[in-house]
Design an enzyme around this catalytic site. Sequence first.
Site: not given
Ligand code: AMP
Length: 538
Positions: A182, A327, A436, A441
């Site tokens: 990640t 994940e 917050k 929120w």
């Molecule tokens: P990653 O593991 O780097 O792909 O990041 C995943 C995170 O990116 C998710 O838990 C979200 O917080 C954010 N994310 C992914 N797709 C979207 C989307 N379409 N809109 C808003 N947040 C997103």
Amino acid sequence: MIYSPLSVPSIIRFAAENHSDQEIVSRLNGGAMHRYSYADCYQRIAKLANALQALGVTKGDVVGTIAWNSYQHVELYYAISGIGAICHTINPRMGADRLAWVVAHAQDKLVFFDSQFSSMIDAAGTINSVNHWIALEADSKKNWLPPHSVKPLFYETLINEQRSNIDWPDLDENTSCGLCYTSGTTGKPKGVCYTHRSTVLHAMAICMTDVLGLSAMETILPVVPMFHVNAWGLPYGAPMSGAKLVLPGPMLDGESLANLIDQENVTSAYGVPTVWMGLLDYLDRTGRQLPSLKRLVSGGSAVSGDMLQRFREDYGVTVINAWGMTETSPVGTVNMPKQRSQNISQAESDALALKQGRGVFGLEMRLADTENRPLPRDGQATGELQVRGHWVTEGYLHQADLDALTEDGWFRTGDIASIDPQGYMHISDRAKDMIKSGGEWISSIELENAALSHPGVAQAAVIAVPHPKWQERPLLIACRSQTDAIAATDLRDYVATQLEKWMVPDAVEFIDEMPLGATGKIDKVQLRKIYQDYRLKE
Ligand code: AMP
């Protein structure tokens, strides 16, 4: 029924047999084009798999790749996992220290790399687990820096010596085939291992019409890097469906993408909103149209309504919001229409398009409050999004202490969301990005979208800053689309017209360049560091 384990190499073998002349087109470092067919690709995969075995790679070994989206990277995906090893895609944007950390943590035995990254590899220093560094660059006479003065091997030389047929070993479908860390916006990166089973099921799911709708009639362009969650599974979905696969290499600016889309008649492209903003700005500046392009799929962070509308009205392109995580392999939801979407007003449709989308069969979603009690799917209640399914991880590589699941086995995403009665999920924020204010929120995404709807704003990010009375208040940080496009007070007034009074950011700061993280998303950790001493007046 005959039991047949799900296996990654079976995907590319299928393409070689059923779509033998369909093309994989790659733009290489430097701009030259490379094109060949799925049948050619399969032969080279067999050669590479033989070469890996000759180098001593066996089942369970981890093999790293540091590479852009290219045909060689596709070959690595399949050859490494085909022999039971694990393809560890490494994100070069994370810098030398993190690179050294993940290669050592994963215990990579070989690392394949684009020579463009050789100085970064050199800076990472010696990593004991690595037996060989292998350059993808074909020309061994090219002047580039060998890592740690160790002479690398060369990809093309290695595979040229090998036979182009192979009997793939029988593998349990739960064997690991891929590994991706990640982006690690908090703490150390966390490694997620994919299996043959999860990868094949995820690929079948993304091919479905109402997911990414891949087909032998489409030409797809994954701009999302192959080092970020397997480019959303597209290098698996494309051969499975027989789609033509176009790989952009390192040039991801608006003009380069527009040229590639035009030249190859790309019908759909996939990437983060920042990339699509770059394309949109280029099209606006030049007045150019992209007649072949029907659809852009945007994921990784939230899209703005303004971008969706401009692509639709000015260029006839539909932008589809999709949500996923490293994940979750990653595809979790995609915002595809339903029959009832044809009978709603444009305003309702615009609001619906901003949601992250509806569920995909194979991945279940639920919402929970802070006490982990279930919340209704009424489109109103917001809580933590939790998921489980065939392509959701149950933990992290060599980090058993990290609790990823709830007691009853659901993965905690850390995203705050609602789900409406039609099944459309809407993320209001990352749990850690919410602000917050006096116990209430505020969603940073909502504020960012309000700012981005102004044409003078190119990028926007909202972070919490300390406040003497309200504990936290929102600070809006933005990049202008042109110098002097808008003043701070005007932007604050503009945002105020769209939000409740108490949600309006207390201050607006303009910066020239937004810090971006390794996956092209705005790096809020960096912004928080920059503004850590920022104080608001009561
Ligand atoms: P990653 O593991 O780097 O792909 O990041 C995943 C995170 O990116 C998710 O838990 C979200 O917080 C954010 N994310 C992914 N797709 C979207 C989307 N379409 N809109 C808003 N947040 C997103």
